[in-house]
Write an enzyme that holds these catalytic residues in place. Structure first.
Site, PDB file in Angstrom:
ATOM      1  CD  GLU A 291       0.621  -8.748  -1.967  1.00 54.03           C
ATOM      2  OE1 GLU A 291       1.621  -9.485  -1.820  1.00 54.03           O
ATOM      3  OE2 GLU A 291       0.685  -7.505  -2.063  1.00 54.03           O
TER       4      GLU A 291
ATOM      5  N   GLY B 112       0.886  -1.162   0.000  1.00 57.19           N
ATOM      6  CA  GLY B 112       0.000   0.000   0.000  1.00 57.19           C
ATOM      7  C   GLY B 112       0.917   1.203   0.000  1.00 57.19           C
TER       8      GLY B 112
ATOM      9  CG  HIS C 131       3.265  -6.540  -4.255  1.00 62.39           C
ATOM     10  ND1 HIS C 131       2.772  -6.007  -3.088  1.00 62.39           N
ATOM     11  CD2 HIS C 131       3.915  -5.525  -4.865  1.00 62.39           C
ATOM     12  CE1 HIS C 131       3.090  -4.733  -3.001  1.00 62.39           C
ATOM     13  NE2 HIS C 131       3.795  -4.408  -4.059  1.00 62.39           N
TER      14      HIS C 131
ATOM     15  CB  CYS D  75       5.517  -3.646  -1.154  1.00 56.78           C
ATOM     16  SG  CYS D  75       5.883  -2.242  -2.213  1.00 56.78           S
TER      17      CYS D  75
END
Lengths: 295, 203
Positions: free
Chosen positions: B181, B46, B179, B78
């Site tokens: 995810e 984010g 990432h 991140c």
């Protein structure tokens, strides 16, 4: 091993990182720092906020690169900038400046009344506005990596933002209940690429992140849009046209994170000073409506 | 086993979906009391300044430090990696003034590869998560940070071809520049769940 830049995964993936956040319109380095300090997840670099564009009239174009670079140098968060609909050279300029996202925006005066920018040709990702699912899927077909419902920018009236978010999300829900053999006709009616219609029907969501924009002026407005099901909010004129921008900006950020917690929304809504004055979107003559721009 | 995902801002839903796919109970964490009864926590990607400021506003920073001090595993991806670091810099800024949990003995450089047009994807060989499997891990880097310095107690798990460290572990802390995810490859999440199982076993 080989590095690939400008891919769909990094373009659409960047928007995933903005989710749950507030993207704020700013017109100079000082405002950009206030936005960052308040917790904005990105800023939109502009010469004039939509409320002033609306007031001034005339042709609204891409901002002066000096302005955009000044804002890029002032903050560590992503910086977006607007190009006119169909003006692919403004987009090339913004890409050359190194902005993190381009908004092909109806807030500026359109440069092409038939075609949008072919966004697949760029390494930088694009966000585009939509009023309904067909418009969203046409933009995604052209390569938009993020959507925002349009609302009516520069009014401070949330009614159009609600209308457009309900339209997009409601149409998605409807698609999920249709038979596969009915999707061909739906694609025709929506004037949208069939493959994307089929994908939305199967997954129950847009293939890209979808924010709300256009008329959000209070913490409760932001939480309303989040509860309706958007992924985050753009706030344009609502912050820097209000009495206490720093406080309001922070309150809108907190309400966007805690959108399901009315006690927190109540607490952050206290004593924010004057909201932007606003114009009722219903009273706008047709020629002053920005949301109808886009095809 | 219950895993929390810090849900202040960013791509927290993707972590939750990945964990659910692995049959794990998950909790969205926005307030300090939601950390209770968790066995591990993920701090997602984010904007690190947003996550830090919202966390500060609702008094989450100290409880997060205590969570780490209890030996419970925490993984930052991140922005999450930035939030975990003891020190953060950026081009033109020796030290960034931003709220951090500040528990991992590393110095992290933000936006280390440049702006969004420089974001990239690539394959990485990560022996520790591959367990002898030859398939590399596909890594997506978005305005990504990197480890500038890691102290002796921190172990590098993955490097780019030029030697840049992009994943590292210090005891119960795990951090990745990229990432997992955003992919459909659960190996990194499985690796983290093994850390959580091990920590529960010794608790």
């Amino acid at each position: 091993m080989e590095k690939q830049t400008g891919t769909w995964a990094v373009k659409a993936g960047h928007a995933q990182m903005l989710k749950g956040g507030v993207i704020m319109d700013v017109t100079n380095a000082e405002q950009a720092k206030i936005a960052e300090e308040a917790g904005a997840c990105a800023v939109m670099a502009l010469e004039r906020v939509p409320a002033d564009i609306r007031r001034d009239g005339g042709v609204a174009r891409m901002s002066d690169p000096t302005k955009i670079v000044e804002i890029m140098q002032a903050v560590s968060i992503p910086v977006m900038a607007k190009a006119r609909i169909g003006h692919f050279v403004e987009a090339q300029v913004l890409e050359a400046l190194g902005v993190d996202y381009i908004d092909e925006s109806e807030v500026l005066t359109p440069a092409d009344e038939a075609h949008h920018i072919d966004k697949h040709q760029f390494r930088v990702p694009f966000v585009c506005g939509c009023r309904n699912l067909g418009e969203a899927l046409r933009r995604i077909g052209e390569g938009a990596a993020m959507m925002r419902t349009k609302g009516e920018a520069g009014t401070g009236d949330v009614v159009e933002a609600v209308r457009h978010a309900r339209a997009v999300l409601g149409e998605i829900r409807r698609l999920q209940n249709l038979r596969e053999d009915e999707l061909y006709t739906v694609a025709k009616e929506l004037q949208a690429p069939l493959a994307l219609v089929q994908e939305v029907a199967a997954t129950g969501k847009l293939p890209v992140v979808n924010f709300a924009a256009g008329g959000i002026a209070t913490p409760a407005d932001a939480a309303l849009m989040m509860q309706l099901g958007v992924d985050g909010v753009f706030v344009g004129s609502g912050i820097f046209k209000s009495g206490d921008p720093a406080k309001r900006a922070k309150a809108i950020v907190m309400a966007t994170t805690h959108y399901n917690d009315p006690k927190i929304i109540a607490e952050v809504s206290r004593g924010l000073g004057e909201a932007m004055v606003g114009i009722s979107a219903r009273d706008l003559p047709a020629e002053q409506q920005l949301a109808v721009r886009g095809w | 086993m219950k895993i929390g995902v810090l849900a202040l801002q960013g791509a927290f839903r993707e972590h939750i979906e990945m964990l659910r796919g692995l049959g794990v109970e998950t909790v969205e964490v926005r307030l300090p009391e939601q950390l209770r009864d968790l066995d591990g926590l993920i701090i997602p990607g984010g904007e690190s300044t947003t996550i830090g400021k919202v966390a500060t506003q609702y008094n989450l920073i100290e409880p997060l430090r205590e969570f780490v001090a209890q030996g419970k595993p925490v993984w930052g991806t991140c922005a999450g990696m930035i939030v975990l670091a003891k020190e953060v810099g950026m081009a033109g800024h020796a030290v960034m003034r931003q709220p951090l949990v500040g528990v991992m003995d590393v110095r992290v450089k933000r936006n280390a590869f440049g702006r969004q047009v420089d974001s990239f994807e690539t394959d990485l060989d990560i022996p520790e998560i591959q367990n002898g499997d030859k398939t590399p891990f596909h890594a997506i880097f978005i305005r990504a940070p990197l480890f500038e310095t890691v102290n002796a107690n921190v172990r590098a798990l993955a490097k780019l071809d030029d030697g840049t460290i992009v994943a590292a572990r210090e005891n119960n802390l795990l951090a990745t520049s990229f990432h997992p995810e955003l992919t459909h490859d659960p190996r990194f999440h499985q690796y983290f769940l093994n850390m959580v199982r091990a920590a529960r076993g010794t608790a």
